[in-house]
Design a protein around this motif. Structure first.
Motif, PDB file in Angstrom:
ATOM      1  N   THR A 285       0.835  -1.206   0.000  1.00  0.00           N
ATOM      2  CA  THR A 285       0.000   0.000   0.000  1.00  0.00           C
ATOM      3  C   THR A 285       0.866   1.251   0.000  1.00  0.00           C
ATOM      4  N   LEU A 286       1.955   1.248   0.798  1.00  0.00           N
ATOM      5  CA  LEU A 286       2.827   2.417   0.843  1.00  0.00           C
ATOM      6  C   LEU A 286       3.500   2.655  -0.498  1.00  0.00           C
ATOM      7  N   TRP A 287       3.986   1.595  -1.143  1.00  0.00           N
ATOM      8  CA  TRP A 287       4.620   1.734  -2.460  1.00  0.00           C
ATOM      9  C   TRP A 287       3.628   2.283  -3.484  1.00  0.00           C
ATOM     10  N   SER A 288       2.422   1.780  -3.456  1.00  0.00           N
ATOM     11  CA  SER A 288       1.401   2.252  -4.404  1.00  0.00           C
ATOM     12  C   SER A 288       1.069   3.721  -4.158  1.00  0.00           C
ATOM     13  N   PHE A 289       1.015   4.125  -2.882  1.00  0.00           N
ATOM     14  CA  PHE A 289       0.717   5.520  -2.563  1.00  0.00           C
ATOM     15  C   PHE A 289       1.824   6.448  -3.072  1.00  0.00           C
ATOM     16  N   ILE A 290       3.102   6.049  -2.870  1.00  0.00           N
ATOM     17  CA  ILE A 290       4.219   6.876  -3.332  1.00  0.00           C
ATOM     18  C   ILE A 290       4.224   6.987  -4.850  1.00  0.00           C
ATOM     19  N   GLN A 291       3.888   5.887  -5.530  1.00  0.00           N
ATOM     20  CA  GLN A 291       3.839   5.920  -6.987  1.00  0.00           C
ATOM     21  C   GLN A 291       2.759   6.881  -7.491  1.00  0.00           C
ATOM     22  N   ALA A 292       1.664   6.996  -6.751  1.00  0.00           N
ATOM     23  CA  ALA A 292       0.572   7.873  -7.160  1.00  0.00           C
ATOM     24  C   ALA A 292       0.788   9.321  -6.724  1.00  0.00           C
ATOM     25  N   SER A 293       1.795   9.601  -5.901  1.00  0.00           N
ATOM     26  CA  SER A 293       2.004  10.958  -5.370  1.00  0.00           C
ATOM     27  C   SER A 293       3.455  11.376  -5.568  1.00  0.00           C
ATOM     28  N   LYS A 294       3.975  11.256  -6.760  1.00  0.00           N
ATOM     29  CA  LYS A 294       5.383  11.581  -7.011  1.00  0.00           C
ATOM     30  C   LYS A 294       5.658  13.071  -6.949  1.00  0.00           C
ATOM     31  N   LYS A 295       4.658  13.896  -7.219  1.00  0.00           N
ATOM     32  CA  LYS A 295       4.849  15.344  -7.181  1.00  0.00           C
ATOM     33  C   LYS A 295       4.309  15.898  -5.868  1.00  0.00           C
ATOM     34  N   SER A 296       4.732  15.292  -4.762  1.00  0.00           N
ATOM     35  CA  SER A 296       4.283  15.715  -3.434  1.00  0.00           C
ATOM     36  C   SER A 296       5.456  15.615  -2.467  1.00  0.00           C
TER      37      SER A 296
END
Length: 810
Positions: A285-296
């Motif tokens: 879940t954490l990896w997926s979240f980081i992939q979806a929020s790269k510009k954050s």
């Protein structure tokens, strides 16, 4: 003659030197005017919104203007006027509400009005921070605020830096920001460091200082401080420990609780959500979240430092497309400072951190705070999410909860007025990284070892939590969690094994008690009840697998058949002889052993047993039973036989030669009968004084007798030299003392002979020839002849006298 106005320098003076010359002159400060303005502050009816409404000095106003601070927050509007008037303050406010300026501005202003400047003034203000990062941040804000005209010398004392460099600078400091451990070290070890002139003490994040185990350090530090001082305590949450500390260190404090009436304990601009996520799916879940929020800009919190390192190293190898940094307490100080600087300056980045970064740190423009591991309590949760939505900015916090943690944690959050909503993860966008972690662990043994340590530390962090309603180790699927880290299996954890063994042992004891009680009531014991096996039972069940192999068991019977047949082996304490029909070899009869030629025969009433022989050891009251080859080998080792011998007592001998123990305790009643301790002490001193005086008299008499004897011998030698020793003719009668009078002369003669031999044996130098050696020896002989002519021997007979007279007449 130099013209007026010209200094004779070829270059103009440096700007820094000019500024230093101006620093020593403070004639332009209007202290009386500022004191009057502060005294006119109306604390009850006055309303202050901007910093310009307060009576502040020009250097402070310039520092606030350059840092773009214009409007005060709620905690600043209430705390600064009280602090300017010298009140003690106990303040609680939400994270990100500007507590740092609330104590730095009064600190600068109060010292400015007191003209507390220079090394002679000493330390005027002290700020104590729980973590190094927060201390560095407070120091940076102080430098920005005071560099526009304030002349105070400010210092930073934290662990991880040179202790000697800090010692040299401490005596010159006016303002000090420090962590508790290093500050207490300087107070106890640095000679020139004292706080006699301290005017202000500030404890930032006071509850965290006490939670981290610094309570004893803070109590010890307060003992060094003068009692006449101004004290301020700031925290985002209030606890019982903070109130106890305030009761001890504050005098008539003013309580400031800005957000006590708010409906929520967190800022309104903070959006808070939680996800119900099984333990084994957290990293996916954490990896997926980081992939979806790269510009954050993201901050991810974990419970242990090993977990932070493992996730950082694993994700870094997989290259998520966003800069990754990590921060934990086991890093060196330089690395921690570089990490905070990089993350603060970055536009898009992801920080993996422990609770070291949960308090007070002001990272600009953080978009998300992800709490991957559940916090230990609600206060920790509030401080974690406080890294975003600071100074009325917007932010979002996401909490990962396992199904077993959900109910208990939501109750705690609701009780503390924390609004939180549940969200779901889109399964289509969720990615699994389990296979990649397995592949990386297989290729990199160091990463695999790091994963094992992360698993152990995370499990231990759950096991030691006090709130068992939230953290119950039995409800976590640890095998699946180990697989999600890419490990081939769950590592063995000692405290979990001990816990299971303890439960099994307690259960077996309970079953045994039930069986005994039921047997006492003439009822059959339950079949499931197992006997309790102690460590001694397990010890006697051990076998030497190199000697007693499995095929040897065919030669040994079970214990029940052994007792029936009357044969039993006492050597190994259990195994007996086999007598099966299918066995190739079977023992039918055993010949009893003999001791010292006497056969040990069994008694008629008891079964036939193999007995051992008794060996009486010197120094042992009990004899040693030799019933096996192993025990027989003990006789060859003196070191091992010491265990069977009685322990001796160390004796000392007094002057009369009577032995007694080194330490002999006197009976208490006998001691009291002799009188009071002080009286006994005086008696002992008197006796010892008499003994010493008597010994002194004897020593003086002995020394006097030696001096007399020495004087007598010296006079005797002088008399002998004057009169001569001549037997009958000299008429001097020498007393026979029994000593060898020629001993000294013999020694001299022997010494001269040895010297001559050495001179004779001395080798020739390289420049000497045989002729030179011969000439030197002939000269010596001539000198000897000349000296012989002048020697006149004393005549003994008449012929000698005639010969002497003829020689003199020529």
């Amino acid at each position: 003659m130099v013209a007026p106005g010209i200094t004779g320098r070829t270059q103009p003076a440096k700007v820094k030197k000019r500024a230093a010359a101006q620093k020593r002159k403070r004639d332009d400060v209007d202290v009386e005017k500022l004191e009057q303005a502060v005294a006119e502050l109306d604390l009850q009816n006055g309303s202050y919104k901007d910093f310009t409404d307060l009576p502040l000095s020009d250097p402070t106003k310039q520092g606030l203007k350059s840092s773009h601070f214009a409007v005060m927050t709620d905690v600043q509007a209430k705390a600064i006027p009280l602090a300017l008037k010298g009140h003690d303050i106990l303040a609680a406010a939400k994270t990100g509400s500007g507590k740092t300026l609330a104590f730095l501005i009064p600190m600068l202003e109060n010292l400015y009005r007191l003209q507390h400047i220079g090394p002679d003034a000493g330390l005027g203000a002290l700020v104590i921070s729980p973590t190094r990062e927060l201390a560095i941040q407070i120091f940076d804000v102080l430098c920005k605020l005071g560099r526009h005209g304030h002349m105070f010398a400010a210092g930073l004392i934290i662990g991880g830096k040179s202790l000697e460099a800090e010692r040299q600078a401490l005596s010159r400091m006016n303002i000090l920001i420090a962590t508790p451990g290093r500050l207490l070290q300087h107070l106890s070890q640095t000679v020139a460091f004292n706080m006699d002139d301290l005017k202000m003490l500030v404890l930032d994040e006071a509850d965290r200082i006490l939670d981290m185990g610094f309570q004893k350090d803070v109590d010890a530090i307060i003992e060094y401080l003068p009692k006449e001082r101004q004290t301020m305590l700031f925290s985002a949450t209030q606890s019982r420990k903070v109130k106890d500390l305030a009761r001890l260190s504050l005098q008539d404090p003013e309580y400031i609780s800005v957000h006590a009436e708010d409906r929520t304990a967190t800022p309104k601009s903070l959006q808070q959500n939680y996800i119900v996520c099984p333990l084994e799916e957290k990293l996916d879940t954490l990896w997926s979240f980081i992939q979806a929020s790269k510009k954050s800009k993201i901050v991810c919190f974990f419970s242990t430092a090993k977990m932070v390192r493992f996730v950082y190293e694993s994700f870094r190898h997989m290259q998520p497309g966003i800069p990754l940094v990590h921060l934990h307490g086991r890093q060196k100080q330089g690395g921690r400072m570089d990490t905070t600087a990089k993350f603060s300056a970055a536009k898009f980045s992801c920080l993996f951190a422990t609770d070291v970064a949960a308090r007070g740190l002001d990272f600009p423009a953080v978009d998300y705070v992800i709490q991957v591991d559940c916090p230990e309590d609600v206060d920790t949760y509030i401080h974690r999410v406080g890294r975003t939505a600071r100074y009325n900015r917007e932010g979002r916090g996401v909490l990962f909860l396992t199904p077993s943690e959900e109910e208990g944690m939501l109750k705690r959050l609701e009780a503390k007025k924390v609004p939180i909503e549940m969200i779901n993860v889109r399964q289509k966008k969720k990615q699994s990284i389990k296979s990649q972690l397995v592949h990386m662990n297989f290729k990199d043994p160091e990463l695999k070892y790091l994963g094992q340590k992360a698993f152990i530390t995370y499990t231990k962090s759950i096991y030691v939590q006090k709130d068992k309603e939230i953290f119950n180790i039995k409800k976590y699927d640890l095998e699946a969690f180990a697989a999600s880290l890419g490990l081939p299996g769950a590592p063995k954890i000692k405290f979990l094994r001990d816990d299971k063994g303890r439960q099994t042992k307690n259960a077996s004891k309970q079953a045994l008690e039930v069986s005994e009680s039921s047997a006492g009531e003439d009822e059959e014991a339950p079949k499931d009840a197992k006997p309790v096996r102690t460590k001694y039972d397990r010890m006697f069940e051990k076998q030497n697998r190199d000697i007693l192999a499995d095929h040897r068991k065919k030669l040994i019977r079970d214990g029940e058949e052994d007792e029936a047949s009357g044969l039993q082996d006492d050597f190994a304490g259990g195994p007996s002889i086999a007598n099966g029909e299918d066995d190739f070899l079977a023992v039918k009869r055993r010949i009893p052993a003999t001791a010292d030629g006497v056969t040990i025969a069994p008694e008629e009433d008891e079964p036939v047993r193999l007995r051992g022989k008794l060996v009486n050891l010197s120094g042992a009251t009990q004899p040693l039973i030799i019933d096996s080859n192993r025990r027989e080998k003990l006789l060859k080792s003196k070191k091992k036989l010491l265990k069977f011998k009685d322990k001796g007592k160390k004796l000392v001998y007094d002057d009369e030669g009577n032995p007694h123990e080194v330490y002999e305790l006197e009976d208490e009643n006998d001691f009291k009968a002799k009188g009071l301790p002080e009286e006994q002490r005086q008696k002992f001193l008197e006796v010892a004084r008499e003994v010493v005086a008597q010994a002194d008299v004897e020593d003086k008499a002995t020394a006097k007798a030696k001096r007399k004897e020495k004087m007598r011998k010296r006079k005797e030698r002088e008399r002998m030299g004057a009169e001569g020793v001549g037997g009958e003719e000299g008429g001097v009668e020498i007393e026979d003392t029994g000593e060898d009078a020629l001993a000294n002369f013999r020694a001299d003669a022997e010494y001269s002979d040895e010297e001559e031999e050495k001179q004779q044996k001395k080798p020739k130098k390289w420049f000497q020839s045989d002729s030179e050696e011969d000439e030197r020896s002939s000269k010596k002989r001539k000198k000897g002849k000349k000296s012989d002519r002048h020697v006149v021997e004393e005549p003994q007979t008449l012929e000698d006298m005639e010969a002497l007279a003829a020689g003199l007449l020529g």
